[in-house]
Design an enzyme around this catalytic site. Sequence first.
Site, PDB file in Angstrom:
ATOM      1  N   HIS A 150      -4.296  -2.294   5.312  1.00 30.14           N
ATOM      2  CA  HIS A 150      -5.687  -2.501   5.718  1.00 30.14           C
ATOM      3  C   HIS A 150      -6.374  -1.174   6.045  1.00 30.14           C
ATOM      4  O   HIS A 150      -7.505  -0.922   5.625  1.00 30.14           O
ATOM      5  CB  HIS A 150      -5.699  -3.415   6.941  1.00 30.14           C
ATOM      6  CG  HIS A 150      -7.064  -3.883   7.296  1.00 30.14           C
ATOM      7  ND1 HIS A 150      -7.679  -4.917   6.626  1.00 30.14           N
ATOM      8  CD2 HIS A 150      -7.956  -3.432   8.201  1.00 30.14           C
ATOM      9  CE1 HIS A 150      -8.881  -5.088   7.132  1.00 30.14           C
ATOM     10  NE2 HIS A 150      -9.062  -4.205   8.088  1.00 30.14           N
ATOM     11  N   GLU A 184      -0.174  -6.409 -16.161  1.00 29.71           N
ATOM     12  CA  GLU A 184       0.633  -5.730 -15.144  1.00 29.71           C
ATOM     13  C   GLU A 184       2.117  -6.085 -15.249  1.00 29.71           C
ATOM     14  O   GLU A 184       2.910  -5.699 -14.413  1.00 29.71           O
ATOM     15  CB  GLU A 184       0.093  -5.996 -13.731  1.00 29.71           C
ATOM     16  CG  GLU A 184      -0.338  -7.407 -13.451  1.00 29.71           C
ATOM     17  CD  GLU A 184      -1.155  -7.557 -12.165  1.00 29.71           C
ATOM     18  OE1 GLU A 184      -1.346  -6.578 -11.430  1.00 29.71           O
ATOM     19  OE2 GLU A 184      -1.589  -8.688 -11.892  1.00 29.71           O
ATOM     20  N   ASP A 244       0.912  -2.547 -10.304  1.00 22.17           N
ATOM     21  CA  ASP A 244       2.060  -3.418 -10.560  1.00 22.17           C
ATOM     22  C   ASP A 244       2.771  -3.034 -11.855  1.00 22.17           C
ATOM     23  O   ASP A 244       4.004  -3.051 -11.923  1.00 22.17           O
ATOM     24  CB  ASP A 244       1.617  -4.884 -10.628  1.00 22.17           C
ATOM     25  CG  ASP A 244       1.531  -5.503  -9.246  1.00 22.17           C
ATOM     26  OD1 ASP A 244       2.432  -5.240  -8.436  1.00 22.17           O
ATOM     27  OD2 ASP A 244       0.565  -6.235  -8.975  1.00 22.17           O
ATOM     28  N   CYS A 296      -7.814  -0.973 -13.817  1.00 21.93           N
ATOM     29  CA  CYS A 296      -8.321  -1.161 -12.451  1.00 21.93           C
ATOM     30  C   CYS A 296      -7.276  -0.831 -11.382  1.00 21.93           C
ATOM     31  O   CYS A 296      -7.510  -1.038 -10.203  1.00 21.93           O
ATOM     32  CB  CYS A 296      -8.838  -2.578 -12.251  1.00 21.93           C
ATOM     33  SG  CYS A 296      -7.565  -3.834 -12.338  1.00 21.93           S
TER      34      CYS A 296
HETATM   35  C1  PEP Z   1      -2.717  -3.519  -9.800  1.00 21.32           C
HETATM   36  O1  PEP Z   1      -1.633  -4.113  -9.726  1.00 21.32           O
HETATM   37  O2  PEP Z   1      -2.863  -2.408 -10.331  1.00 21.32           O
HETATM   38  C2  PEP Z   1      -3.935  -4.120  -9.244  1.00 21.32           C
HETATM   39  C3  PEP Z   1      -5.122  -3.596  -9.453  1.00 21.32           C
HETATM   40  O3  PEP Z   1      -3.790  -5.221  -8.470  1.00 21.32           O
HETATM   41  P1  PEP Z   1      -3.229  -5.197  -6.968  1.00 21.32           P
HETATM   42  O4  PEP Z   1      -3.203  -3.755  -6.530  1.00 21.32           O
HETATM   43  O5  PEP Z   1      -4.199  -6.026  -6.196  1.00 21.32           O
HETATM   44  O6  PEP Z   1      -1.888  -5.797  -7.132  1.00 21.32           O
HETATM   45 MG    MG Z   2      -1.501  -6.204  -9.214  1.00 22.13          MG
END
Ligand code: PEP
Ligand code: MG
Length: 601
Positions: free
Chosen positions: A203, A450, A474, A521
């Site tokens: 957080h 991912e 991921d 992302c």
């Molecule tokens: C990722 O896995 O890169 C992603 C953007 O999702 P999170 O970080 O929410 O798992």
């Molecule tokens: Mg992810």
Amino acid sequence: MTFVSRVTGCYISPMRKGIAVSPGVAVGTAYCIHEIFVNPDTKRLEDSEVTAELAAYEAARDRTSEDLNALRTKVEGQVGRDEAAIFAVHEAILRDADFTHKVRGWIVDDRLTAAAALHQLLNHYTSLFTRTRDNYLKERVNDVRDVIVRLSAHLSEVLKPDTDALEGPLIVVADELLPSQAVALGDTDVRGIVTQAGSQTSHAAIIARSRGIPAVSGISGILRQVTTGDTIVVDGREGIVIVDPTPETRSAYLKLEREFVHHRDELAVNRDLPARTSDKVSLELLANINGVTDAKTAAAMGSTGVGLFRTEYMYLTHPTVPDEDEQFDNYCKIVDASPNSTITIRTLDIGGDKTVPYLGHHHQEANPFLGWRSIRLSFEHPEFFSTQIRAVLRASRYAKAQGCAIRLLFPMITTLDECHRIRQIVRRAQQRLAKEKKEYADVPLGMMLEVPAAAIAIDTILPVVDFVSVGSNDLVQYLMAADRDNPKVSHLCQPLAPAVLRLLTNVIRTCHAHSTPITVCGEMAGQPKAFVLLLGMGLRSFSMSAAFIPTIKELASRVSIAQARSILHHALELKTTTHVKRFMTDQLRRLSPESEKFDST
Ligand code: PEP
Ligand code: MG
């Protein structure tokens, strides 16, 4: 430990090294947030004391409730309604029947003092939840702790340090910055955050990045080393914290802080300029957001849309499961905060190893990251899943009327079958909405890429998805078989690893061959070294924490596509992560020395 700063070149001591979670440099006065359970109360109550103790607990509960109300009003006025919603969650925890029942039971049956009963309750919840590896759910445990700490403060009359009495800009030092502590700081002049626990996805890290505050996490025992009022340096680029710096170190870092702020302000001026390379190729720089406030910040930082709305946060800052109308309202607010943009909403991405109370999920898994999480969990909760889909389809209609567009993104896709199944579920949701005469509009359906299996077989999946968004956080952990939150294997969990670069090059090429839009992302999209390599691979759409957008925009304006391609070409020949990193450091120093300081890969 003595250390030579990569930036100032001088020896600095004493210093602590942690995880750089939000870039920038700050020098300020430490404000330590201690938890108050240092010595649990061991006293046993006499029979005659029980009633008074129960009354003391009730009084503390009322005062806590008053606190929460006052904080809600303050934060609503100073920050926004979404941030203030956390206090409604805390009020619900405070009033929770099980919570109260346990405390009263221990006071009456076991003759514990109210403070000791609360301590026992905290241990109870901590042991229930510590096994979880789901960061979002861990944050929910922090909410429980937050309420218990507040109640205990009223019981023991412990007063919170008064930030008004402290001089100068503050550096918050905490074990893990609790959600309400973060928002309760309101408009206090917080210039930096240091935490003992935490990771890139905790957080504190998310708050720090969304506010553009330098932060370092994972410095164990720092609260024993720092006292409120000490001078402290936070270097969120190198992951360094220096307590009581020497006059030379202090002035070196003050100079760096001025440069950092100057650079950031200079970049902010570019907010309205289009994002493009030095040879005028347009890029899409999108924002990763957790809620409405982030969407507003993102627009102010010059993002051209939302590349990833992590809807988990919406659930966790809500006292109950948000129903369809509440979700719809929330999505519409994000649309309002993102004029003329595309907004990518990701369905709920939680689960794995532990209880998700409102999903009635009560079993432990041996390998939670490889288990029942994300889309796998959504499939088994069709009502819950379709509520979210229906809210998004309805918001899509609203978005179109406002000149915006919504895209729907599904996390952790592994197989082609899953994509077929999703299409069927979305179709059914549309049919039901039509039957109920509720207005909605179509949305493009995308997959988070991912899972390595999906990346390798991406050509077979593309015909059934409208767009792809690479979740590199991921993808890298699964590809390298290295937990993204475990510092012991962080040397392996590296986005610049040759295997990652090869896989991404192939995925981006395949998406282009199928004319399927692709965005990255994961965190790497906002890291300067990785950005240049992704640009060389042909990527034109990048989604990142809003704070990184100005730097990436500036860096983009200094690189041509031909340069990025040739840098990638060379990087792909290198055989180790270390060599890739070293090579990219040199390249960035040449292209844009300032941006190199914002890289923490
Ligand atoms: C990722 O896995 O890169 C992603 C953007 O999702 P999170 O970080 O929410 O798992
Ligand atoms: Mg992810």
